[in-house]
Motif scaffolding. Structure first.
Motif: not given
Length: 208
Positions: A77-82, A107-112, A125-128, A139-142
């Motif tokens: 699952l990823d937000i970027d289509p490329a 991936a951060t739009t819970a709940p899936l 996940p991004p380290f921030g 947000r990924f951990l959530e």
């Protein structure tokens, strides 16, 4: 079970990002690190016969590593289509017989919706590290906490207290942790050297 080194060799063909986006902290997970994470998960019984979900899968390194270890199915699952397009090409290169679904979503739009059956999340996940992306890994951990029985995630050095506190606050428990080296190539303007090796940390969290 194939060896960890054999898995790393299989994953060496997985291509990275054609046009990585700094805002999403898009870096190719090194094959050796992906193999180590997936091999550890397999030894714990968290891959074979399971549903494996790779949150923020990028070009598919972790998802395809899991696919080579006989899970029931894999979802990337990823937000970027490329990078998802590259992931589909990488799937053909790797030649796994496990069905992989590539899904464009945040991936951060819970709940899936939790998958059917026992579910393992793997993610880098991004380290921030970017100023406008702070706490991205939280947000990924959530999301992982909401859909997974167990999760494996890669984080920046010095994350132990945060990860353990987050897990405890959300009904989880850190059961395994190890340090690893993450090799970052020069791919953004703010990078000062051709390559930089940083220390990262991998955590297994039991959410059951």
């Amino acid at each position: 079970m194939p060896t960890k080194s054999a898995l790393a060799q299989q994953l060496a063909v997985v291509a990275g990002f054609d046009n990585p986006r700094a805002s999403l902290e898009q870096y190719r997970t090194p094959p050796d690190l992906a193999a180590h994470l997936v091999h550890t998960a397999d030894l714990q019984g968290d891959v074979q016969g399971q549903t494996v979900v790779d949150l923020g899968c990028g070009t598919g390194m972790l998802a395809l590593g899991a696919a080579l270890r006989s899970p029931a199915r894999v979802v990337g699952l990823d937000i970027d289509p490329a990078p998802l397009s590259t992931a589909r090409e990488n799937e053909q290169k790797v030649g796994s017989t496990t069905p992989v679904s590539w899904v464009r979503a945040d991936a951060t739009t819970a709940p899936l919706s939790p998958p059917v059956g026992e579910t393992t999340v793997v993610m880098n996940p991004p380290f921030g590290a970017q100023s406008d992306n702070e706490h991205a890994d939280r947000r990924f951990l959530e999301t992982a906490a909401s859909i997974a029985d167990v999760s494996y995630s890669i984080h920046n050095e010095g994350s132990q207290s945060f990860i353990e506190s987050f897990a405890a606050d959300n009904g989880g428990e850190v059961t395994h942790a190890f340090e690893t080296e993450f090799d970052l190539p020069r791919q953004f303007e703010f990078h000062e050297s051709d390559r930089q090796a940083i220390t990262a940390e991998v955590y297994r969290i039991d959410w059951t």
